[in-house]
Scaffold this motif. Sequence first.
Motif, PDB file in Angstrom:
ATOM      1  N   ARG A 152       0.838  -1.202   0.000  1.00 24.09           N
ATOM      2  CA  ARG A 152       0.000   0.000   0.000  1.00 24.09           C
ATOM      3  C   ARG A 152       0.875   1.256   0.000  1.00 24.09           C
ATOM      4  O   ARG A 152       0.606   2.214  -0.726  1.00 24.09           O
ATOM      5  CB  ARG A 152      -0.910   0.008   1.233  1.00 24.09           C
ATOM      6  CG  ARG A 152      -1.901  -1.136   1.343  1.00 24.09           C
ATOM      7  CD  ARG A 152      -3.030  -1.027   0.375  1.00 24.09           C
ATOM      8  NE  ARG A 152      -4.040  -2.063   0.604  1.00 24.09           N
ATOM      9  CZ  ARG A 152      -4.928  -2.435  -0.314  1.00 24.09           C
ATOM     10  NH1 ARG A 152      -4.947  -1.862  -1.502  1.00 24.09           N
ATOM     11  NH2 ARG A 152      -5.819  -3.387  -0.050  1.00 24.09           N
ATOM     12  N   THR A 153       1.928   1.225   0.805  1.00 22.55           N
ATOM     13  CA  THR A 153       2.826   2.387   0.896  1.00 22.55           C
ATOM     14  C   THR A 153       3.579   2.612  -0.413  1.00 22.55           C
ATOM     15  O   THR A 153       3.827   3.756  -0.814  1.00 22.55           O
ATOM     16  CB  THR A 153       3.836   2.187   2.046  1.00 22.55           C
ATOM     17  OG1 THR A 153       3.130   1.982   3.267  1.00 22.55           O
ATOM     18  CG2 THR A 153       4.752   3.390   2.187  1.00 22.55           C
ATOM     19  N   SER A 154       3.942   1.526  -1.090  1.00 23.55           N
ATOM     20  CA  SER A 154       4.742   1.617  -2.324  1.00 23.55           C
ATOM     21  C   SER A 154       3.876   1.724  -3.574  1.00 23.55           C
ATOM     22  O   SER A 154       4.426   1.762  -4.688  1.00 23.55           O
ATOM     23  CB  SER A 154       5.644   0.377  -2.440  1.00 23.55           C
ATOM     24  OG  SER A 154       6.409   0.171  -1.283  1.00 23.55           O
ATOM     25  N   TRP A 155       2.565   1.749  -3.415  1.00 26.20           N
ATOM     26  CA  TRP A 155       1.650   1.589  -4.543  1.00 26.20           C
ATOM     27  C   TRP A 155       1.866   2.610  -5.663  1.00 26.20           C
ATOM     28  O   TRP A 155       1.941   2.242  -6.847  1.00 26.20           O
ATOM     29  CB  TRP A 155       0.197   1.654  -4.049  1.00 26.20           C
ATOM     30  CG  TRP A 155      -0.798   1.150  -5.047  1.00 26.20           C
ATOM     31  CD1 TRP A 155      -1.698   1.883  -5.756  1.00 26.20           C
ATOM     32  CD2 TRP A 155      -0.978  -0.210  -5.465  1.00 26.20           C
ATOM     33  NE1 TRP A 155      -2.442   1.071  -6.581  1.00 26.20           N
ATOM     34  CE2 TRP A 155      -2.013  -0.222  -6.415  1.00 26.20           C
ATOM     35  CE3 TRP A 155      -0.362  -1.413  -5.118  1.00 26.20           C
ATOM     36  CZ2 TRP A 155      -2.454  -1.398  -7.026  1.00 26.20           C
ATOM     37  CZ3 TRP A 155      -0.795  -2.577  -5.717  1.00 26.20           C
ATOM     38  CH2 TRP A 155      -1.833  -2.567  -6.663  1.00 26.20           C
ATOM     39  N   GLU A 156       1.975   3.878  -5.338  1.00 26.22           N
ATOM     40  CA  GLU A 156       2.074   4.912  -6.377  1.00 26.22           C
ATOM     41  C   GLU A 156       3.352   4.774  -7.197  1.00 26.22           C
ATOM     42  O   GLU A 156       3.380   5.163  -8.363  1.00 26.22           O
ATOM     43  CB  GLU A 156       1.996   6.309  -5.748  1.00 26.22           C
ATOM     44  CG  GLU A 156       0.626   6.641  -5.177  1.00 26.22           C
ATOM     45  CD  GLU A 156      -0.490   6.510  -6.207  1.00 26.22           C
ATOM     46  OE1 GLU A 156      -0.326   7.013  -7.332  1.00 26.22           O
ATOM     47  OE2 GLU A 156      -1.522   5.878  -5.888  1.00 26.22           O
ATOM     48  N   ARG A 157       4.396   4.234  -6.586  1.00 24.31           N
ATOM     49  CA  ARG A 157       5.656   4.032  -7.315  1.00 24.31           C
ATOM     50  C   ARG A 157       5.721   2.646  -7.952  1.00 24.31           C
ATOM     51  O   ARG A 157       6.617   2.390  -8.750  1.00 24.31           O
ATOM     52  CB  ARG A 157       6.846   4.206  -6.369  1.00 24.31           C
ATOM     53  CG  ARG A 157       6.971   5.600  -5.785  1.00 24.31           C
ATOM     54  CD  ARG A 157       7.187   6.649  -6.848  1.00 24.31           C
ATOM     55  NE  ARG A 157       7.372   7.968  -6.266  1.00 24.31           N
ATOM     56  CZ  ARG A 157       7.454   9.104  -6.962  1.00 24.31           C
ATOM     57  NH1 ARG A 157       7.342   9.058  -8.275  1.00 24.31           N
ATOM     58  NH2 ARG A 157       7.621  10.261  -6.357  1.00 24.31           N
ATOM     59  N   PHE A 158       4.780   1.787  -7.599  1.00 20.61           N
ATOM     60  CA  PHE A 158       4.736   0.444  -8.177  1.00 20.61           C
ATOM     61  C   PHE A 158       3.948   0.400  -9.483  1.00 20.61           C
ATOM     62  O   PHE A 158       4.314  -0.321 -10.424  1.00 20.61           O
ATOM     63  CB  PHE A 158       4.113  -0.533  -7.174  1.00 20.61           C
ATOM     64  CG  PHE A 158       3.529  -1.775  -7.793  1.00 20.61           C
ATOM     65  CD1 PHE A 158       4.345  -2.781  -8.297  1.00 20.61           C
ATOM     66  CD2 PHE A 158       2.152  -1.928  -7.908  1.00 20.61           C
ATOM     67  CE1 PHE A 158       3.803  -3.921  -8.894  1.00 20.61           C
ATOM     68  CE2 PHE A 158       1.602  -3.058  -8.492  1.00 20.61           C
ATOM     69  CZ  PHE A 158       2.428  -4.055  -8.985  1.00 20.61           C
ATOM     70  N   ILE A 159       2.880   1.164  -9.600  1.00 20.17           N
ATOM     71  CA  ILE A 159       1.932   0.997 -10.702  1.00 20.17           C
ATOM     72  C   ILE A 159       2.318   1.625 -12.054  1.00 20.17           C
ATOM     73  O   ILE A 159       1.695   1.279 -13.061  1.00 20.17           O
ATOM     74  CB  ILE A 159       0.529   1.525 -10.315  1.00 20.17           C
ATOM     75  CG1 ILE A 159       0.603   3.021  -9.955  1.00 20.17           C
ATOM     76  CG2 ILE A 159      -0.026   0.708  -9.162  1.00 20.17           C
ATOM     77  CD1 ILE A 159      -0.762   3.629  -9.671  1.00 20.17           C
ATOM     78  N   PRO A 160       3.313   2.530 -12.159  1.00 17.78           N
ATOM     79  CA  PRO A 160       3.551   3.159 -13.462  1.00 17.78           C
ATOM     80  C   PRO A 160       3.740   2.181 -14.617  1.00 17.78           C
ATOM     81  O   PRO A 160       3.214   2.403 -15.721  1.00 17.78           O
ATOM     82  CB  PRO A 160       4.825   3.990 -13.228  1.00 17.78           C
ATOM     83  CG  PRO A 160       4.755   4.361 -11.789  1.00 17.78           C
ATOM     84  CD  PRO A 160       4.171   3.144 -11.118  1.00 17.78           C
ATOM     85  N   PHE A 161       4.464   1.071 -14.419  1.00 19.45           N
ATOM     86  CA  PHE A 161       4.753   0.165 -15.526  1.00 19.45           C
ATOM     87  C   PHE A 161       3.513  -0.574 -16.017  1.00 19.45           C
ATOM     88  O   PHE A 161       3.497  -1.109 -17.123  1.00 19.45           O
ATOM     89  CB  PHE A 161       5.855  -0.821 -15.141  1.00 19.45           C
ATOM     90  CG  PHE A 161       5.390  -2.024 -14.352  1.00 19.45           C
ATOM     91  CD1 PHE A 161       5.560  -3.301 -14.863  1.00 19.45           C
ATOM     92  CD2 PHE A 161       4.801  -1.891 -13.101  1.00 19.45           C
ATOM     93  CE1 PHE A 161       5.150  -4.423 -14.157  1.00 19.45           C
ATOM     94  CE2 PHE A 161       4.402  -2.991 -12.381  1.00 19.45           C
ATOM     95  CZ  PHE A 161       4.576  -4.268 -12.923  1.00 19.45           C
TER      96      PHE A 161
END
Length: 244
Positions: A152-161
């Motif tokens: 949840r914390t890393s979500w915004e940096r995880f989803i771009p790809f």
Amino acid sequence: MLYIDALVVKVRTSGTVVNRPAYLAVGVDVEGRKHVLGVWLGDGGEGAKFWLTVLTELKARGVADVLFVCCDGLKGLPDAIEATWPQASVQTCVVHLIRASTRYCSWKDRKKIAAALKPVYTALSVEAATDALDTFELEHGDRYPAIVALWRTSWERFIPFLAYPPIIRKIGYTTNLVESVNYQMRKASKTRGHFPDDDAALKLLRLIARDITTSRGGAAGTGTWGWKEALNALAIHFPDRLPI
């Protein structure tokens, strides 16, 4: 494409041998060739100011634009990337995210947890990934709330790809491309035990980086697997940013 990762070297500081992170930047140019762009020594407490200095140096040396930067959630790095290359997409390394997740679970559950997370990072869209993470939380959240919190914390940096087709995802979702370079650096540095000071460590690491880049068949200076197909896809998604 720009990949930033770290390895640890032992350096004597004030009479004590300490572990110091050595940050490595590897770039892939428009022709698919890999280049070791630089090595920098830190103390583990680096922030946006440190990273802005590093990235400004890279830009001044000719890295005018970057489409994707894949890194491992280093503090202050995403903000520095966006300040240096405002159009760059910052991607958290998915492999590092999975490894970090398995640290929170028992050894016997690691394979099960890794399999349960696979629908999240292989999802066809952000919406599908969100649903998969919700499912993971329902099935494993009670026992492993820390894993859910990590994603949840890393979500915004995880989803771009997830916005791109599989051929682009394959070359942009992980810093594993850097691992072969890191391996050669670790191998050479471990044989020396520890370094007497920072300058000695940087000198050796940069010499290794130079040799890796210029040697025939080395990990850098060679082509990237599947690059022609990826370049065609990149040309569709970034028609105004790729040199003709």
